[in-house]
Design an enzyme around this catalytic site. Structure first.
Site, short mmCIF file in Angstrom:
data_model
loop_
_atom_site.label_atom_id
_atom_site.label_comp_id
_atom_site.label_asym_id
_atom_site.label_seq_id
_atom_site.Cartn_x
_atom_site.Cartn_y
_atom_site.Cartn_z
N ALA A 284 -1.51 4.13 11.77
CA ALA A 284 -0.92 4.96 10.71
C ALA A 284 -1.90 6.04 10.23
O ALA A 284 -1.49 7.17 9.96
CB ALA A 284 -0.48 4.09 9.54
N ASP B 233 4.28 1.51 13.34
CA ASP B 233 3.45 0.30 13.29
C ASP B 233 2.48 0.33 14.47
O ASP B 233 2.77 0.93 15.50
CB ASP B 233 4.32 -0.97 13.34
CG ASP B 233 3.61 -2.19 12.73
OD1 ASP B 233 3.95 -2.56 11.59
OD2 ASP B 233 2.72 -2.76 13.39
N CYS C 23 -1.05 -5.23 -1.20
CA CYS C 23 -0.96 -6.69 -1.34
C CYS C 23 -2.35 -7.31 -1.46
O CYS C 23 -2.52 -8.50 -1.25
CB CYS C 23 -0.17 -7.30 -0.19
SG CYS C 23 -0.88 -6.97 1.41
N ASP D 73 3.48 0.34 3.32
CA ASP D 73 3.31 -1.08 3.01
C ASP D 73 2.24 -1.68 3.92
O ASP D 73 2.53 -2.51 4.79
CB ASP D 73 4.66 -1.81 3.18
CG ASP D 73 4.59 -3.25 2.74
OD1 ASP D 73 3.66 -3.60 1.98
OD2 ASP D 73 5.46 -4.05 3.14
N1 SAH Z 1 6.94 -3.53 5.30
C1 SAH Z 1 6.99 -4.72 6.13
C2 SAH Z 1 5.71 -5.52 6.09
C3 SAH Z 1 4.47 -4.75 6.53
S1 SAH Z 1 3.17 -5.77 7.06
C4 SAH Z 1 8.20 -5.56 5.73
O1 SAH Z 1 8.81 -5.29 4.67
O2 SAH Z 1 8.55 -6.47 6.47
C5 SAH Z 1 2.00 -4.66 7.65
C6 SAH Z 1 2.22 -4.11 9.03
O3 SAH Z 1 1.23 -3.13 9.25
C7 SAH Z 1 2.12 -5.09 10.19
O4 SAH Z 1 3.31 -5.06 10.95
C8 SAH Z 1 0.94 -4.56 11.05
O5 SAH Z 1 1.19 -4.65 12.45
C9 SAH Z 1 0.88 -3.12 10.64
N2 SAH Z 1 -0.43 -2.46 10.73
C10 SAH Z 1 -1.65 -2.95 10.45
N3 SAH Z 1 -2.60 -2.00 10.58
C11 SAH Z 1 -1.96 -0.86 10.94
C12 SAH Z 1 -2.37 0.47 11.22
N4 SAH Z 1 -3.66 0.82 11.12
N5 SAH Z 1 -1.44 1.37 11.56
C13 SAH Z 1 -0.14 1.02 11.65
N6 SAH Z 1 0.31 -0.21 11.40
C14 SAH Z 1 -0.58 -1.15 11.05
#
Ligand code: SAH
Length: 395
Positions: free
Chosen positions: A279, A249, A339, A299
């Site tokens: 990511a 994350d 989403c 996700d």
């Molecule tokens: N799978 C999780 C929900 C994911 S929400 C669950 O089941 O609870 C999306 C997440 O992506 C958030 O925590 C956010 O901090 C992260 N995020 C957003 N952009 C990102 C990036 N470019 N690289 C890594 N993480 C990222």
């Protein structure tokens, strides 16, 4: 009662019980209603169609509440609406599997602008519109009477309320203050939820069933949980017998919560790793250093906020899926989600297909996933459909 007349040709969605009237559909408003007041909606020919609350500051000028001329928007109306939403959840018998779920899903539960999530003994609400803001006290009282929670906490964030001309609003609205971390359970897995600083109202309740479906494929596997947030997929994965999970994350604070949740569920620190980073970059780095996985969960947050962003969002989804495919061993599992409501299930599948083509991988869909029944999709409000996912086998 103030009257709003539609322009010719704009009555059809209203007749079909779509809850939104856009500013462009309005011919004129008779009377001097304040924003937030109830208005009567008429066709251009003067036929009564529906009744809803007004906000001239919003692109969505009216959110419709009833199509029954006899139905007044009084306390008993709101009581019936909340009662229906709560009853729909009771009928799902969610209590037997979790104490955290969505109780009211706004338009999709015929209460435009109001979201209520239940976290154990607490309710967390989001008032997204002026019409709801104006009736907040009443709604809080009705929710308190109906659900008897220990407390009701409001988490109405800036980004949603700006379009309505409202400032953010946060705090205890009824009963006692929620603890710093609320404890919830989902199919026996326990999670700490920060309702003050967490995303949305604190937890991604909408992924509950998808975590369960995905976990069924993870026994014995080394898993990359990309966009992990507070590690909900990771807990499910290890509980299902996964060998190891990497949480990835971009936010450091959610990763420490992920670690805390894994420890809380009894998993040793040797069973997981937390990687902070973007990511898009980290997946590339894993590829170049030869790091491979038996399963990847993707996700990401919402990429598409408007039609204008759709192309860019599509490229983002394709890129992240492409990078994930590169990291999978033959026979591996890709659980991939979107989403963004603007990305349809059909488009999403095409995006994953395009990524598979570029990666030169053969891919089978094992399961198609969507949002759970506590996030229902009202037939007359297809905009309420937003979450989609695919569990794929990658060769
Ligand atoms: N799978 C999780 C929900 C994911 S929400 C669950 O089941 O609870 C999306 C997440 O992506 C958030 O925590 C956010 O901090 C992260 N995020 C957003 N952009 C990102 C990036 N470019 N690289 C890594 N993480 C990222």
């Amino acid at each position: 009662m103030p009257k709003l007349f539609l322009r010719p040709g704009h009555d059809k969605p209203v007749r079909r019980h779509h809850p939104w009237i856009f500013s462009g559909a309005v011919a004129r408003i008779d009377g001097q209603p304040d924003d937030g007041d109830i208005v009567e909606v008429y066709s251009s020919e003067g036929e009564w169609l529906a009744r809803g609350y007004l906000n001239r500051r919003s692109q969505i000028v009216v959110r419709l509440l009833t199509w029954d001329r006899e139905e007044a928007i009084d306390e008993s109306f709101w009581h019936r609406r909340i009662d229906r939403a709560v009853r729909a959840r009771t009928l799902l018998e969610l209590e037997s599997v979790t104490d955290a779920y969505r109780l009211v899903f706004a338009e999709s539960d015929w209460i435009p602008g109001l979201i209520v999530d239940r976290y154990a003994d607490f309710l967390v609400l989001q008032c997204l519109t002026l019409g709801i803001e104006r009736r907040k006290e009443l709604l809080v009282r009705l929710l308190a009477e109906e659900c008897r929670p220990a407390g009701i906490f409001e988490r109405s964030d800036r980004d949603m309320r700006e379009k309505e001309g409202l400032a953010p609003s946060e705090g205890v609205r009824w009963g006692v203050e929620p603890p710093d971390r609320l404890l919830i359970q989902e199919y026996g897995h326990r999670f700490r939820v920060d309702v003050r600083r967490g995303h949305k109202t604190g937890f991604y309740l909408d992924q509950r069933e998808n975590r369960r479906r995905t976990a069924a494929y993870l026994a014995g596997r080394r898993v990359l949980n990309a966009f992990s947030y507070t590690g909900a997929f990771a807990v499910w994965a290890l509980a299902a017998g996964a060998r190891h999970v990497v949480n990835l994350d971009s936010a450091a604070d959610v990763l420490s919560e992920a670690a805390a949740n894994l420890i809380l569920n009894g998993f040793p620190e040797s069973s997981f790793e937390c990687v902070e980073g973007d990511a898009f970059r980290v997946l590339r780095a894993f590829r170049s250093t030869g790091r491979r996985f038996d399963a990847v969960i993707l996700d990401p947050p919402k990429f598409a906020f408007s039609q204008a962003h759709l192309q860019r969002a599509t490229r983002g989804y394709k890129d992240i899926n492409l990078q994930a495919l590169h990291l999978l061993k033959p026979g591996g599992i890709l659980a991939t989600f979107s989403c963004s409501g603007l990305v349809s299930a059909d488009l999403f599948q095409k995006i994953v297909f395009a990524a598979a083509e570029d990666a030169g991988r053969d891919v089978q869909i094992l399961e198609r996933l969507a949002q759970p029944p506590d996030h229902p999709i009202r037939l007359s409000f297809p905009e309420g459909e937003y979450l989609k996912g695919l569990i794929c086998r990658v060769w």
